[in-house]
Scaffold this active site. Structure first.
Site, PDB file in Angstrom:
ATOM      1  N   GLY A  75       0.824  -1.214   0.000  1.00 37.65           N
ATOM      2  CA  GLY A  75       0.000   0.000   0.000  1.00 37.65           C
ATOM      3  C   GLY A  75       0.851   1.254   0.000  1.00 37.65           C
ATOM      4  N   ALA A  76       1.979   1.191  -0.698  1.00 42.81           N
ATOM      5  CA  ALA A  76       2.944   2.299  -0.635  1.00 42.81           C
ATOM      6  C   ALA A  76       2.862   3.228  -1.843  1.00 42.81           C
ATOM      7  CB  ALA A  76       4.364   1.746  -0.490  1.00 42.81           C
ATOM      8  N   TYR A 122     -13.990  -1.817   9.600  1.00 44.21           N
ATOM      9  CA  TYR A 122     -12.596  -1.346   9.678  1.00 44.21           C
ATOM     10  C   TYR A 122     -12.032  -1.643  11.072  1.00 44.21           C
ATOM     11  CZ  TYR A 122      -8.664   1.962   9.524  1.00 44.21           C
ATOM     12  OH  TYR A 122      -7.412   2.539   9.580  1.00 44.21           O
ATOM     13  N   ALA A 123     -12.804  -1.292  12.101  1.00 45.11           N
ATOM     14  CA  ALA A 123     -12.319  -1.478  13.478  1.00 45.11           C
ATOM     15  C   ALA A 123     -12.067  -2.959  13.777  1.00 45.11           C
ATOM     16  CB  ALA A 123     -13.322  -0.887  14.470  1.00 45.11           C
ATOM     17  N   ALA A 180     -11.401  -5.380  11.567  1.00 45.46           N
ATOM     18  CA  ALA A 180     -10.236  -5.851  10.802  1.00 45.46           C
ATOM     19  C   ALA A 180      -8.948  -5.400  11.475  1.00 45.46           C
ATOM     20  CB  ALA A 180     -10.310  -5.326   9.374  1.00 45.46           C
ATOM     21  N   LYS A 181      -8.928  -4.148  11.942  1.00 45.05           N
ATOM     22  CA  LYS A 181      -7.713  -3.622  12.576  1.00 45.05           C
ATOM     23  C   LYS A 181      -7.490  -4.261  13.957  1.00 45.05           C
ATOM     24  CE  LYS A 181      -6.107  -0.700   9.499  1.00 45.05           C
ATOM     25  NZ  LYS A 181      -4.950  -1.106   8.688  1.00 45.05           N
ATOM     26  N   SER A 196      -4.828   0.347  13.893  1.00 41.97           N
ATOM     27  CA  SER A 196      -5.407   1.691  14.000  1.00 41.97           C
ATOM     28  C   SER A 196      -5.954   1.891  15.413  1.00 41.97           C
ATOM     29  CB  SER A 196      -6.554   1.824  13.001  1.00 41.97           C
ATOM     30  OG  SER A 196      -7.414   2.879  13.370  1.00 41.97           O
TER      31      SER A 196
END
Ligand SMILES: NC(=O)c1ccc[n+]([C@@H]2O[C@H](COP(=O)([O-])OP(=O)(O)OC[C@H]3O[C@@H](n4cnc5c(N)ncnc54)[C@H](O)[C@@H]3O)[C@@H](O)[C@H]2O)c1
Length: 261
Positions: free
Chosen positions: A12-13, A162-163, A165-166, A146
């Site tokens: 993801g860079a 998202y939460a 997965a993180k 995150s």
């Protein structure tokens, strides 16, 4: 701190924080593989690093797909000789279509897509890079979680997909650290709070009312958002020799907003 002679893979860079990690590692001597599903931007980033006097290649891959990841790792090993550092930064995407802040409202497709981007990508790349690092008996893996894995914040809309997965990234870090430690491989995790890493988040922050910005900042002991280099520094620490005896750790870099006993 030098990364001379090291080969680093940053997922993801193509932009945002991943690009900043890649540029910082290259500036300190590492040869960097920039892997992203956005090949054109990954190539532009590799060109930027090369123009600055660093060494970089760009690879386009959908990192939630095993065949693509395996091919990528094979290409990197063949062209760069080894993989010393793997930063699992691919992810984000809270603003993707169908995402929502309620479990009932989130589209199942958005759930799958966020879990794929933020969790499955890291599982896939660790699975593919582990044999290379085990042969070397050396490796540094840094996963990116995150603050939303730590804090359920009623004042701000958070995406459960998202939460979750993180949060799972914290578990993946522990399992990988235990499994790969005997081979001289450390696996750690960075847990950042909000960073204005690009136009999407800058726009999100600017659209918040002054009261909501103030409310967010009041929850941070340092009362301010981080500069990009304040996130890059801790990641470089986890990639470097100074953290050789640290493994399985999830390092909160959030200005002091989650402080467990
Ligand atoms: N910026 C923040 O405030 C913040 C805070 C905490 C954590 N993070 C995490 O840090 C990381 C980088 O954040 P950012 O703000 O720079 O995000 P970004 O959206 O600018 O960059 C993410 C990159 O990952 C790539 N990507 C996503 N899914 C992929 C996949 N399946 N295969 C290949 N490439 C894929 C995208 O193309 C993009 O280039 C993310 O994992 C994000 O969740 C960011």
């Amino acid at each position: 701190m030098t990364f001379e002679g090291k080969v680093a893979v940053v997922t993801g860079a193509a932009g945002g924080l991943g690009a900043a990690y890649a540029a910082a590692l290259a500036a300190k001597g590492a040869a960097v593989a920039i892997v992203d599903r956005d090949l054109a931007s990954a190539e532009a980033m590799a060109e930027f690093i090369t123009n600055e006097g660093g060494r970089a290649i760009a690879l386009g891959a959908e990192l939630a797909e095993w065949d693509a990841v395996e091919k990528c790792v094979r290409t990197i090993e063949t062209s760069m000789g080894r993989i010393d550092i793997l930063i699992n930064n691919a992810g984000g995407g809270s603003s993707s279509p169908g995402n929502a802040s309620s479990i009932e409202a989130i589209a199942p497709s958005a759930w799958s897509s966020l879990v794929d981007s933020n969790l499955t990508t890291a599982f896939m790349t660790i699975r593919a890079a582990a044999p290379v690092m085990k042969r070397q008996r050396y490796g540094k893996i840094v996963n990116i979680s995150s603050r939303s894995a730590r804090v359920s914040d009623p004042k701000f809309e958070q995406s459960p997909a998202y939460a979750c997965a993180k949060t799972a990234i914290l578990g993946l870090t522990r399992f990988a650290a235990r499994e790969l430690g005997p081979y001289g491989i450390t696996v750690n995790c960075l847990v950042p709070g909000l960073v204005l890493s690009g136009p999407v988040l800058e726009d999100y922050w600017m659209r918040l009312s002054t009261e909501r910005q103030k409310s967010y900042l009041e929850d941070l002991a340092l009362r301010r958002l981080p500069r990009m280099e304040e996130i890059v520094g801790p990641v470089l620490f986890l990639c470097g020799d100074g953290s050789d005896y640290i493994s399985g750790v999830s390092l909160d870099v959030n200005g002091g907003s989650f402080m467990p006993a």
